[in-house]
Design a protein around this motif. Structure first.
Motif, PDB file in Angstrom:
ATOM      1  N   GLY B 104       1.020  -0.804   0.097  1.00 25.46           N
ATOM      2  CA  GLY B 104      -0.230   0.376  -0.073  1.00 25.46           C
ATOM      3  C   GLY B 104       0.606   1.476  -0.374  1.00 25.46           C
ATOM      4  N   GLN B 105       0.362   1.969  -0.144  1.00 29.55           N
ATOM      5  CA  GLN B 105       0.559   3.701   0.020  1.00 29.55           C
ATOM      6  C   GLN B 105       1.884   3.824   1.246  1.00 29.55           C
ATOM      7  OE1 GLN B 105       1.450   4.438  -3.165  1.00 29.55           O
ATOM      8  NE2 GLN B 105       0.583   5.529  -3.674  1.00 29.55           N
ATOM      9  N   GLY B 106       1.036   3.124   2.464  1.00 28.95           N
ATOM     10  CA  GLY B 106       1.596   3.630   3.624  1.00 28.95           C
ATOM     11  C   GLY B 106       0.787   4.278   3.907  1.00 28.95           C
ATOM     12  N   THR B 107       0.646   4.803   6.017  1.00 32.47           N
ATOM     13  CA  THR B 107       0.364   5.548   6.339  1.00 32.47           C
ATOM     14  C   THR B 107       1.310   5.969   7.538  1.00 32.47           C
ATOM     15  OG1 THR B 107      -1.321   4.339   6.230  1.00 32.47           O
ATOM     16  CG2 THR B 107      -1.098   5.237   8.253  1.00 32.47           C
ATOM     17  N   ARG B 108       1.096   7.131   7.542  1.00 33.76           N
ATOM     18  CA  ARG B 108       1.955   8.232   8.242  1.00 33.76           C
ATOM     19  C   ARG B 108       1.262   7.800   9.541  1.00 33.76           C
ATOM     20  NH1 ARG B 108       7.235   9.412   8.835  1.00 33.76           N
ATOM     21  NH2 ARG B 108       7.637   9.127   6.294  1.00 33.76           N
ATOM     22  N   LEU B 109       1.422   7.545  11.065  1.00 29.99           N
ATOM     23  CA  LEU B 109       0.960   7.533  12.565  1.00 29.99           C
ATOM     24  C   LEU B 109       2.197   7.960  13.463  1.00 29.99           C
ATOM     25  CD1 LEU B 109      -0.856   6.710  14.123  1.00 29.99           C
ATOM     26  CD2 LEU B 109       0.082   4.832  14.603  1.00 29.99           C
ATOM     27  N   THR B 110       1.566   9.209  14.320  1.00 30.23           N
ATOM     28  CA  THR B 110       2.113  10.066  14.867  1.00 30.23           C
ATOM     29  C   THR B 110       1.281  10.184  16.547  1.00 30.23           C
ATOM     30  OG1 THR B 110       3.002  12.134  13.223  1.00 30.23           O
ATOM     31  CG2 THR B 110       2.913  12.547  15.569  1.00 30.23           C
ATOM     32  N   VAL B 111       1.686   9.268  17.127  1.00 29.14           N
ATOM     33  CA  VAL B 111       1.449   9.772  18.245  1.00 29.14           C
ATOM     34  C   VAL B 111       2.042  10.174  19.497  1.00 29.14           C
ATOM     35  CG1 VAL B 111       0.393   8.028  20.515  1.00 29.14           C
ATOM     36  CG2 VAL B 111       0.935   7.338  18.001  1.00 29.14           C
ATOM     37  N   VAL B 112       0.984  11.146  19.833  1.00 27.83           N
ATOM     38  CA  VAL B 112       1.248  11.931  20.863  1.00 27.83           C
ATOM     39  C   VAL B 112       1.187  11.807  22.195  1.00 27.83           C
ATOM     40  CG1 VAL B 112       1.838  14.208  18.734  1.00 27.83           C
ATOM     41  CG2 VAL B 112       0.259  14.341  20.416  1.00 27.83           C
TER      42      VAL B 112
END
Lengths: 111, 112
Positions: B104-112
């Motif tokens: 897939g194209q990717g999922t950029r996840l940021t957890v703050v």
């Protein structure tokens, strides 16, 4: 565990030159190898593969060479173009084993 | 067109808030997997599925769940995300675990 690694993390080549990206693998039982290309912001895409019963396989402007004796494979890109700028991953697998990806080599093409 | 579709592409969330990243493929592939990609570490497999209702842990499964109720879908679930799960995630499918994979194209996840 077994691992696949790349000799160089980055590679810069002049447009029009040939590029060679190297990969070392450690599992002597590996018999199937794949090269992927990952452009910025995209997922990896299949480029070319090779099985262990072959030493060389050619695609369109790309050639993969396999040296089972030293557990090494390389990806050669002829007449490198700006669109070839990407991260290139090698991956290997052995029968009944999962695919292991290397850390990748970043190829930059200088116009 | 043969493809693997992930959603969302980008996600910023807070620690502890459950989230799901969806993945769907239209190639009738039996094998699907999730990877995370971190600088210098390459692609590391989180979970994989050999077929419907068959899932197994990859190299870095802690903090993740998956399900495979249908052949085409393979969602990734983070029950209680933590900052160390900030990463770029890829879903992939293939005919078998050793066959070339479609990502897939990717999922950029940021957890703050």
């Amino acid at each position: 565990g077994e691992s696949v690694g790349l000799h160089l993390p980055t590679l810069s080549v002049q447009e029009g030159d040939n590029s060679i990206i190297n990969c070392a693998y450690s599992n002597s039982a590996s018999d199937y190898f794949i090269w992927y290309k990952q452009e910025s912001g995209k997922g990896p895409q299949f480029i070319i593969d090779i099985r262990s019963n072959m030493d060389k396989r050619q695609g369109q402007r790309v050639t993969v060479l396999l040296n089972k004796t030293v557990k090494h494979l390389s990806l050669q890109i002829a007449a490198t173009q700006p669109g070839d700028s990407a991260v290139y991953f090698c991956a290997d697998s052995a029968p009944y084993d999962k695919v292991i990806f290397g850390p990748g080599t970043s190829l930059s093409v200088i116009p | 067109e043969a493809q693997v579709t992930q959603n969302p592409r980008y996600l910023i969330t807070v620690t502890g808030k459950k989230l799901t990243v969806t993945c769907s493929q239209n190639m009738n592939h039996e094998y699907m997997s999730w990877y995370r990609q971190d600088p210098g570490l390459g692609l590391r497999q989180i979970y994989y599925s050999m077929n419907v209702e068959v899932t197994d842990k990859g190299d870095v499964p802690e903090g993740y769940k998956v399900s495979r109720k249908e052949k085409r879908n393979f969602p990734l679930i983070l029950e209680s995300p933590s900052p160390n799960q900030t990463s770029l995630y890829f879903c992939a499918s293939s005919l078998s675990h050793r066959a070339l994979a479609f990502f897939g194209q990717g999922t950029r996840l940021t957890v703050v």
